[in-house]
Design a protein around this motif. Structure first.
Motif, PDB file in Angstrom:
ATOM      1  N   GLU A   1      -7.625   2.537  -4.699  1.00 56.28           N
ATOM      2  CA  GLU A   1      -8.414   3.732  -4.389  1.00 56.28           C
ATOM      3  C   GLU A   1      -8.374   4.644  -5.611  1.00 56.28           C
ATOM      4  O   GLU A   1      -7.335   4.815  -6.239  1.00 56.28           O
TER       5      GLU A   1
ATOM      6  N   ARG B   1      -3.168  -0.430  -3.835  1.00 53.87           N
ATOM      7  CA  ARG B   1      -4.472   0.060  -3.370  1.00 53.87           C
ATOM      8  C   ARG B   1      -5.306   0.523  -4.559  1.00 53.87           C
ATOM      9  O   ARG B   1      -4.870   1.369  -5.347  1.00 53.87           O
TER      10      ARG B   1
ATOM     11  N   GLU C   1       7.919  -0.954   6.407  1.00 53.84           N
ATOM     12  CA  GLU C   1       7.130  -1.126   7.631  1.00 53.84           C
ATOM     13  C   GLU C   1       7.908  -1.859   8.724  1.00 53.84           C
ATOM     14  O   GLU C   1       7.979  -3.081   8.715  1.00 53.84           O
TER      15      GLU C   1
ATOM     16  N   TYR D   1      -6.697  -2.215  14.169  1.00 52.69           N
ATOM     17  CA  TYR D   1      -5.634  -2.810  14.992  1.00 52.69           C
ATOM     18  C   TYR D   1      -4.976  -1.813  15.939  1.00 52.69           C
ATOM     19  O   TYR D   1      -4.057  -2.142  16.665  1.00 52.69           O
TER      20      TYR D   1
ATOM     21  N   GLU E   1       1.017  13.646   4.629  1.00 57.43           N
ATOM     22  CA  GLU E   1       1.314  12.407   5.371  1.00 57.43           C
ATOM     23  C   GLU E   1       2.368  11.572   4.659  1.00 57.43           C
ATOM     24  O   GLU E   1       2.216  11.201   3.508  1.00 57.43           O
ATOM     25  N   ILE E   2       3.423  11.281   5.393  1.00 57.03           N
ATOM     26  CA  ILE E   2       4.515  10.502   4.815  1.00 57.03           C
ATOM     27  C   ILE E   2       4.622   9.161   5.542  1.00 57.03           C
ATOM     28  O   ILE E   2       5.053   8.161   5.002  1.00 57.03           O
ATOM     29  N   ILE E   3       4.194   9.176   6.826  1.00 53.71           N
ATOM     30  CA  ILE E   3       4.215   7.962   7.654  1.00 53.71           C
ATOM     31  C   ILE E   3       2.886   7.847   8.389  1.00 53.71           C
ATOM     32  O   ILE E   3       2.347   8.841   8.875  1.00 53.71           O
ATOM     33  N   GLY E   4       2.357   6.617   8.465  1.00 52.88           N
ATOM     34  CA  GLY E   4       1.221   6.330   9.341  1.00 52.88           C
ATOM     35  C   GLY E   4       1.601   5.150  10.212  1.00 52.88           C
ATOM     36  O   GLY E   4       2.179   4.183   9.719  1.00 52.88           O
TER      37      GLY E   4
ATOM     38  N   GLN F   1       1.852  -5.244   7.213  1.00 50.01           N
ATOM     39  CA  GLN F   1       1.875  -5.105   8.670  1.00 50.01           C
ATOM     40  C   GLN F   1       1.422  -6.337   9.442  1.00 50.01           C
ATOM     41  O   GLN F   1       2.081  -6.758  10.398  1.00 50.01           O
TER      42      GLN F   1
ATOM     43  N   GLY G   1       5.799   5.721   3.419  1.00 49.57           N
ATOM     44  CA  GLY G   1       5.585   5.684   1.975  1.00 49.57           C
ATOM     45  C   GLY G   1       6.866   6.113   1.277  1.00 49.57           C
ATOM     46  O   GLY G   1       7.229   7.294   1.295  1.00 49.57           O
TER      47      GLY G   1
ATOM     48  N   SER H   1      -0.685  -3.794   2.662  1.00 54.06           N
ATOM     49  CA  SER H   1       0.293  -3.517   3.715  1.00 54.06           C
ATOM     50  C   SER H   1       0.816  -4.845   4.230  1.00 54.06           C
ATOM     51  O   SER H   1       0.056  -5.811   4.330  1.00 54.06           O
TER      52      SER H   1
ATOM     53  N   LEU I   1      -0.470   6.623  -5.657  1.00 59.32           N
ATOM     54  CA  LEU I   1      -0.208   5.615  -6.689  1.00 59.32           C
ATOM     55  C   LEU I   1      -1.047   4.383  -6.366  1.00 59.32           C
ATOM     56  O   LEU I   1      -1.362   4.142  -5.194  1.00 59.32           O
TER      57      LEU I   1
ATOM     58  N   ARG J   1      -0.097  -1.080  18.700  1.00 53.24           N
ATOM     59  CA  ARG J   1      -1.117  -2.049  18.317  1.00 53.24           C
ATOM     60  C   ARG J   1      -1.944  -2.478  19.533  1.00 53.24           C
ATOM     61  O   ARG J   1      -1.436  -2.531  20.649  1.00 53.24           O
TER      62      ARG J   1
ATOM     63  N   GLU K   1      -5.715  -3.011   6.113  1.00 51.11           N
ATOM     64  CA  GLU K   1      -6.203  -1.696   6.529  1.00 51.11           C
ATOM     65  C   GLU K   1      -7.712  -1.679   6.705  1.00 51.11           C
ATOM     66  O   GLU K   1      -8.280  -0.708   7.193  1.00 51.11           O
TER      67      GLU K   1
HETATM   68  O1  4AD Z   1      -1.163   5.179   6.634  1.00 52.33           O
HETATM   69  P1  4AD Z   1      -1.106   3.882   5.873  1.00 52.33           P
HETATM   70  O2  4AD Z   1      -2.312   3.434   5.179  1.00 52.33           O
HETATM   71  O3  4AD Z   1      -0.608   2.803   6.953  1.00 52.33           O
HETATM   72  C1  4AD Z   1      -0.537   1.476   6.776  1.00 52.33           C
HETATM   73  O4  4AD Z   1      -0.710   0.868   5.752  1.00 52.33           O
HETATM   74  C2  4AD Z   1      -0.071   0.761   8.029  1.00 52.33           C
HETATM   75  N1  4AD Z   1      -0.401  -0.662   7.893  1.00 52.33           N
HETATM   76  C3  4AD Z   1       1.408   0.993   8.219  1.00 52.33           C
HETATM   77  C4  4AD Z   1       1.936   0.319   9.460  1.00 52.33           C
HETATM   78  O5  4AD Z   1       1.633   0.747  10.543  1.00 52.33           O
HETATM   79  N2  4AD Z   1       2.731  -0.710   9.297  1.00 52.33           N
HETATM   80  O6  4AD Z   1       0.082   3.958   4.807  1.00 52.33           O
HETATM   81  C5  4AD Z   1       1.407   4.273   5.226  1.00 52.33           C
HETATM   82  C6  4AD Z   1       2.050   5.261   4.296  1.00 52.33           C
HETATM   83  C7  4AD Z   1       1.329   6.604   4.201  1.00 52.33           C
HETATM   84  O7  4AD Z   1       1.685   7.444   5.268  1.00 52.33           O
HETATM   85  C8  4AD Z   1       1.818   7.130   2.860  1.00 52.33           C
HETATM   86  O8  4AD Z   1       3.113   7.692   2.979  1.00 52.33           O
HETATM   87  C9  4AD Z   1       1.934   5.854   2.050  1.00 52.33           C
HETATM   88  O9  4AD Z   1       2.025   4.773   2.948  1.00 52.33           O
HETATM   89  N3  4AD Z   1       0.760   5.683   1.183  1.00 52.33           N
HETATM   90  C10 4AD Z   1       0.760   5.905  -0.142  1.00 52.33           C
HETATM   91  N4  4AD Z   1       1.735   6.337  -0.974  1.00 52.33           N
HETATM   92  C11 4AD Z   1       1.433   6.466  -2.290  1.00 52.33           C
HETATM   93  N5  4AD Z   1       0.215   6.170  -2.818  1.00 52.33           N
HETATM   94  C12 4AD Z   1      -0.788   5.727  -2.019  1.00 52.33           C
HETATM   95  N6  4AD Z   1      -1.967   5.416  -2.560  1.00 52.33           N
HETATM   96  C13 4AD Z   1      -0.534   5.588  -0.620  1.00 52.33           C
HETATM   97  N7  4AD Z   1      -1.272   5.181   0.440  1.00 52.33           N
HETATM   98  C14 4AD Z   1      -0.479   5.240   1.505  1.00 52.33           C
END
Ligand code: 4AD
Ligand code: MG
Length: 473
Positions: free
Chosen positions: A229, A227, A244, A376, A398-401, A206, A444, A204, A237, A405, A164
């Protein structure tokens, strides 16, 4: 041979001689009769066990308490009680393990209290429901992708890449922190480390999935991601699970359609296979609901059916900003983060405004400014935005990102340079050799479980939560 309580309740016939095993949830006793409710985790419901106290030694009677484990054999009889159609009239009872000073009482404990006992909370009705549902979702995810010709790919947990580019990495090292070799410039010499380079836990799968999609066409990873963070929220979490998919030749529209199909498949599957768990959680929420609160969300089952039936709304980031600027919440200064205009990152309060107040259904936001998204993602023709999508859910945000590409190597290299991403030569080979448009997303898992169970804290939908300053066991 004992029989699972789920099977006894579903298929048991009156008169059958059976043995059940499990943990006592409640005990009621008087001179003539002792009632035990027994749960073995196989289903939401308990088996009612009825015995005559005089058949049991007194010392044993005292040990039959909440938390103790027993084996009971006897015959199934039609139940007089309203909650079940059959019950077990026990002839023989064996105490497997007593439970003196068991900390869980046969009453509803607060979720905070149970979070201090994560290793015991599996034995409660609420967490039994949550974790059976979490299992059902995981199973259905594999089912969904398998049926559509995807291949399940095990991407690495230990990696040298930061997919990321956000730098929120947990370092993996076997170096002795007290005696770490330093380079001449004073930095740690990772050549001395286990892998001869700096490594971290994956954020990730990905990038690895993209390389596999170039040979296998359609793949998905499903595993833990990490992560560092420092987000102490009810949605974050440090260790969470992500699904993915990555698909060759898919564009942004295709990946949005795939995401919507996956979420609706999972909802339909749960409504069909976990009715007792959902009904229990539904009742739990209704009983906790403050009757005075006019803004209380829809009951859980209604909410799940509503999301299943509604087509998801779709807007661009630019449209989202316009809606937010114009919103009453913004005009009256109700947002903690004021909407400053195009280019700002959306905070979870903004996402939830769009979903819960404006559209009143799940929303897909596309085409974000490239400066706030990962390197990317494919640059759009306007030169300012990228082919990104975030899928926002009620109550969760946000549930999906995901994204289409960047398949053009010169654009990708330029983005890597401006994001200071190095050491991804292997990744660039996907663009050097037979590059193609392709897309994918990350769901997620824990956030989705949060939504379907109606729980409010992500720590209550993963068995062993890891959050800043906190690793219970
Ligand atoms: O939006 P994110 O960061 O996307 C990716 O990691 C891409 N590489 C995905 C891809 O395109 N293959 O994270 C995707 C999802 C988020 O929308 C959220 O639902 C979940 O992962 N997520 C978390 N869930 C719980 N705790 C955290 N710290 C999270 N960070 C992201
Ligand atoms: Mg995201």
């Amino acid at each position: 041979m004992h029989t699972k309580i789920k099977e006894l309740l579903q298929f048991g016939t009156v008169g059958a001689q059976v043995e059940a095993k499990g943990w006592i949830r409640t005990k009621r006793i008087n001179k003539q009769v002792i009632f035990l409710t027994l749960n073995d985790g196989s289903c939401q419901q308990h088996l009612q066990v009825v015995m005559t106290p005089s058949d049991l030694p007194k010392a044993l009677l005292n040990q039959l308490a909440t938390g103790a484990s027993i084996a009971v054999s006897g015959s199934l009889v039609a139940s007089q009680g309203a909650n079940q159609s059959i019950e077990l009239h026990g002839h023989q009872l064996t105490l497997l393990g007593n439970a003196p000073d068991y900390p869980l009482q046969p009453k509803a404990h607060s979720l905070e209290f149970l979070r201090s006992l994560v290793h015991l909370r599996f034995r409660t009705n609420t967490f039994g429901a949550v974790f059976r549902i979490r299992h059902a979702i995981s199973y259905a995810i594999h089912h969904f992708f398998h049926e559509r010709g995807f291949f399940y790919l095990h991407t690495p947990i230990i990696t040298a890449a930061d997919a990321e580019g956000a730098g929120e990495l947990f370092r993996v090292t076997s170096l002795d922190p007290m005696h770490t070799a330093k380079n001449l410039d004073g930095n740690i010499d990772f050549k001395e480390d286990f892998f001869s380079k700096a490594t971290n836990l994956t954020v990730s799968g990905q990038l690895a999935a993209e390389t596999a999609a170039m040979g296998l066409g359609a793949v998905y990873t499903f595993g833990p991601t990490f992560r560092a963070e420092n987000s102490n929220t009810t949605r974050h979490l440090a260790e969470f699970w992500m699904v993915e998919p990555e698909v060759a030749f898919n564009n942004l529209d295709d990946t949005i359609a795939l995401a919507e199909a996956l979420l609706k498949f999972l909802l339909a599957y749960l409504l069909k296979t976990c009715p007792a768990e959902l009904e229990f959680l539904n009742q739990r929420l209704l009983s906790h609901r403050n009757k005075e609160d006019k803004t209380a969300p829809m009951p859980l089952l209604e909410r799940l059916n509503f999301v299943l039936e509604q087509p998801f709304a779709r807007i661009t980031y630019t449209e989202a900003i316009a809606i937010l600027i114009d919103s009453e919440s913004n005009k009256h200064g109700k947002f903690a983060y004021p909407v400053t205009g195009w280019g700002m990152d959306l905070q979870s309060e903004h996402e939830r405004y769009l979903v819960e107040h404006h559209f009143k259904r799940p929303v897909v936001v596309t085409d974000y400014p490239k400066a706030i998204k990962a390197f990317y993602m494919r640059q759009n023709d306007d030169g300012k935005t990228v082919a990104a999508m975030d899928l926002l859910f009620p109550g969760v945000g946000e549930i999906i990102g995901g994204s289409q590409r960047e398949e053009r190597i010169d654009y990708l290299q330029a983005a890597m340079q401006s994001n200071e991403i190095q050491d991804l030569d292997w990744y660039l080979d996907t663009r050097r050799f037979g590059t193609i448009p392709h897309s994918g997303f990350g769901l997620g898992l824990d956030r989705f479980v949060l939504f379907v169970t109606g729980m409010e804290n992500i720590r209550d939908v993963i068995p062993f939560p890891r959050t800043p300053g906190h690793v219970p066991c």
